[in-house]
Structure formats: structure tokens, C-alpha cells
Design a protein around this motif. Structure first.
Motif, PDB file in Angstrom:
ATOM      1  N   LEU A  73      -0.379   8.852   0.777  1.00  0.00           N
ATOM      2  CA  LEU A  73       0.414   8.420   1.934  1.00  0.00           C
ATOM      3  C   LEU A  73       1.892   8.736   1.763  1.00  0.00           C
ATOM      4  CD1 LEU A  73       0.580   6.789   4.609  1.00  0.00           C
ATOM      5  CD2 LEU A  73       1.058   4.795   3.184  1.00  0.00           C
ATOM      6  N   ALA A 129      -5.216   4.898   3.361  1.00  0.00           N
ATOM      7  CA  ALA A 129      -4.202   4.608   4.367  1.00  0.00           C
ATOM      8  C   ALA A 129      -4.472   5.399   5.637  1.00  0.00           C
ATOM      9  CB  ALA A 129      -2.815   4.936   3.812  1.00  0.00           C
ATOM     10  N   THR A 159      -2.497   5.566  -2.039  1.00  0.00           N
ATOM     11  CA  THR A 159      -1.074   5.287  -1.966  1.00  0.00           C
ATOM     12  C   THR A 159      -0.268   6.554  -2.179  1.00  0.00           C
ATOM     13  OG1 THR A 159      -1.359   3.032  -2.730  1.00  0.00           O
ATOM     14  CG2 THR A 159       0.798   3.989  -3.052  1.00  0.00           C
ATOM     15  N   PHE A 200      -4.913  -2.857   4.370  1.00  0.00           N
ATOM     16  CA  PHE A 200      -4.857  -1.775   3.400  1.00  0.00           C
ATOM     17  C   PHE A 200      -5.189  -2.342   2.030  1.00  0.00           C
ATOM     18  CE2 PHE A 200      -2.539   0.478   0.045  1.00  0.00           C
ATOM     19  CZ  PHE A 200      -3.168   1.719   0.144  1.00  0.00           C
ATOM     20  N   SER A 244      -0.800  -1.859   9.347  1.00  0.00           N
ATOM     21  CA  SER A 244      -1.677  -2.854   8.711  1.00  0.00           C
ATOM     22  C   SER A 244      -1.210  -4.258   9.033  1.00  0.00           C
ATOM     23  CB  SER A 244      -1.678  -2.677   7.187  1.00  0.00           C
ATOM     24  OG  SER A 244      -2.080  -1.379   6.814  1.00  0.00           O
ATOM     25  N   TYR A 282       3.584   0.397   5.169  1.00  0.00           N
ATOM     26  CA  TYR A 282       2.204  -0.037   5.408  1.00  0.00           C
ATOM     27  C   TYR A 282       2.118  -1.042   6.556  1.00  0.00           C
ATOM     28  CZ  TYR A 282       1.078   2.276   1.038  1.00  0.00           C
ATOM     29  OH  TYR A 282       0.908   3.225   0.058  1.00  0.00           O
TER      30      TYR A 282
END
Length: 303
Positions: A13, A203, A10, A220, A236, A232
Motif C-alpha cells: 500500500l 489493503a 502494508t 484492515f 477502513s 488506512y
């Protein structure tokens, strides 16, 4: 699947600052979940899909063919696995990045510490016993290749949540995984639409799968802050979080968004092995529950 890894991906990303978990998650109780579910705070819908984590891994050695056979025998259509890559480029089904915990590698190759998956060839790994640690009944079980695993899932008429494990150790593993899925018939329209999810704590890895095969459903692994969920959702279809990190409000925040394929963003939660936790997660309105004990979860949902 580990929460520490989720936090790392996380941060990678979205920059140097780590994302905060939703503040309501820890405070929720089963009573909160029931009230939220009835009031519509969490989207009421059909019972969540029950996914056998690493196969029915409470009852057979994890990530083996025996574990998915056990799940099939128990009546569970969905299973989950972990994919890594050998020294000679073969994809195998194993959770840890070393072979110590679930095989007899220390006995067979005593001078090869720390026994990392990436340091062994597929032929060497095929020599290992991946079942005796779990019980005498499973002596001689092997670490399956992804090809062997997909063929068995097909034979069992099962569906799969496939986790790309530790992709930072295996550059290009996303393309390798898709290649095996294609060769085993899992990238046709029927499988892609109904039977397959590819997930990762990374990610970047999920993004690569989405870029290579935009039609494949992706997830994710982690619990991003609610404000960051739209980022996301661009790549995703699912946000798959630990059951202790979610709340009714968080599930609702996910469901208000559309995922990469323009459909409602979903959430599968893990690893839920107790009836009370299963009822709590179902009360929040999750779409799937990943569990080592699928029979316990199934009974809890029936109750």
C-alpha cells in the motif's frame, strides 16, 4: 490471520519500505495497561465485543456450521470466518488456501496435490469431511458455502466479521462476496449498520469493498505505524491487529482518528485465548477481541 501477510499488504500500500510496528507495543505490561486505562491514555468505554474466531473453534471444527452453532449455544453473538473461491466460482468458508489440514481431501482425492481450494469445484469440496480431524463427534461436517453460512448465521441471530482470504488468488472476490451478501439479505440497512464487518489483510481488497459498497463497515488486518493510520482510515473503519503488536498508546492513536464513515476508528485485536491477554487488551481500550475461546475471554472481562 497471519502477521506476515499483514506486513506484505502494508508494504504494497505504502511503497517499498515496510512500516515499523509501534515501538511501545512489546514493552507494555498488564500493569501498564491498567495505569493507561485509568489515566485516560486509552479511551475508557464499554467492554470490548467478543468475537468467536472461525466460530467457537476451540470447541468445534473451525469455519463449519457446527462452530458457529457452538458459539451461539455459548451465548456469543459475533463470529468470524474466512472466505475463498472454488474452481467454478462458488464462495466457501475455509481458512487455508489448501484443504489438507481441515478435511480428508488427501484420502478422497489422493492424486490432486497440493489440494488448493481454487483447484476444486464446489461439488468436489462438498464431498469432503471437514469435522473428523477435530473429533469423532464431528464426523461428516462439511465445508459450507458462503450462502449456507450466511443462512445459518441469520438463523442463529448472529453478527459477522467476514474475512476475504487471499484475494490475490481470486480476482473479483470482493464483488462476488458482496453479491452473496446481497442475495442472503445481508446488505440491507439493518445488517449493514449493526451486524457486518468485512476485513482483509489486503489493503487493496478493503479499498475495493469500500468503493463497491461505501456503506459497509470495513477493517484492515495488520498493525500499521501510527503515523500511517490516517491513510488506512480513509477506507477502513477498523484497524484489526494482533494482540502482541499493540499498546495503550497505539490504541489511543487509532481512537483519535475517524474512519471511513466519519465515526471513531476502531480496533479489534486477535487471536486472544488467555485470560491475562484478554484483560491486557481490554485495559488498552480495544473495541473487540477475536478469540478461539470466547468463554475464556468473557470470564476474564467479568473478572
Amino acid at each position: 490471520m497471519y502477521a506476515r501477510a499483514a506486513a506484505a499488504t502494508t508494504a504494497a500500500l505504502l511503497g517499498a519500505g515496510a512500516l515499523a510496528l509501534p515501538s511501545t507495543a512489546a514493552a507494555q505490561t498488564p500493569a501498564d495497561a491498567r495505569v493507561a486505562h485509568k489515566s485516560g491514555t486509552s479511551l475508557a468505554h464499554k467492554d470490548p465485543t467478543v468475537v468467536a474466531h472461525r466460530g467457537a473453534s476451540a470447541y468445534a471444527p473451525e469455519n463449519t456450521l457446527a462452530a458457529i452453532d457452538k458459539a451461539a449455544w455459548m451465548g456469543f453473538r459475533w463470529v468470524e470466518n474466512d472466505v475463498q473461491r472454488t474452481k467454478d466460482g462458488v464462495l466457501v468458508i475455509v481458512h487455508d488456501d489448501n484443504l489438507k489440514r481441515t478435511t480428508n481431501v488427501e484420502e478422497v482425492f489422493p492424486d490432486r496435490a497440493p489440494w488448493k481450494v481454487k483447484d476444486f469445484t464446489a461439488a468436489e469440496i462438498a464431498k469432503l469431511d471437514a469435522g473428523s480431524w477435530f473429533g469423532e463427534k464431528y464426523e461428516g461436517a462439511r465445508v459450507p458455502t458462503l450462502t449456507q453460512y450466511m443462512n445459518r448465521v441469520s438463523r442463529n441471530h448472529q453478527s459477522l466479521v467476514l474475512e476475504i482470504k487471499k484475494p490475490e488468488l481470486y480476482p473479483g472476490i470482493e464483488k462476488d462476496t458482496l453479491r452473496v451478501l446481497r442475495k442472503t439479505g445481508w446488505l440491507d440497512h439493518h445488517h449493514v449498520k449493526n451486524k457486518l464487518v468485512v476485513q482483509s489483510f489486503s489493503a487493496d481488497s478493503v479499498k475495493k469493498v469500500h468503493a463497491l459498497r461505501p456503506d459497509v463497515k470495513t477493517g484492515f488486518l495488520g498493525t500499521p505505524a501510527a503515523a500511517d493510520l490516517p491513510t488506512y482510515a480513509e477506507f477502513s473503519d477498523q484497524i484489526n491487529s494482533t494482540h502482541t503488536s499493540i499498546s495503550a498508546d497505539y490504541v489511543s492513536a487509532i481512537h483519535r482518528l475517524k474512519g471511513a464513515h466519519g465515526k471513531r476508528l476502531e480496533i479489534f485485536t486477535w487471536t486472544v485465548d488467555e485470560a491475562a491477554a484478554a484483560r491486557r487488551a481490554a485495559g488498552f481500550g480495544v473495541d473487540g477481541i477475536i478469540t478461539n475461546k470466547p468463554d475464556v475471554v468473557r470470564q476474564a472481562l467479568r473478572d
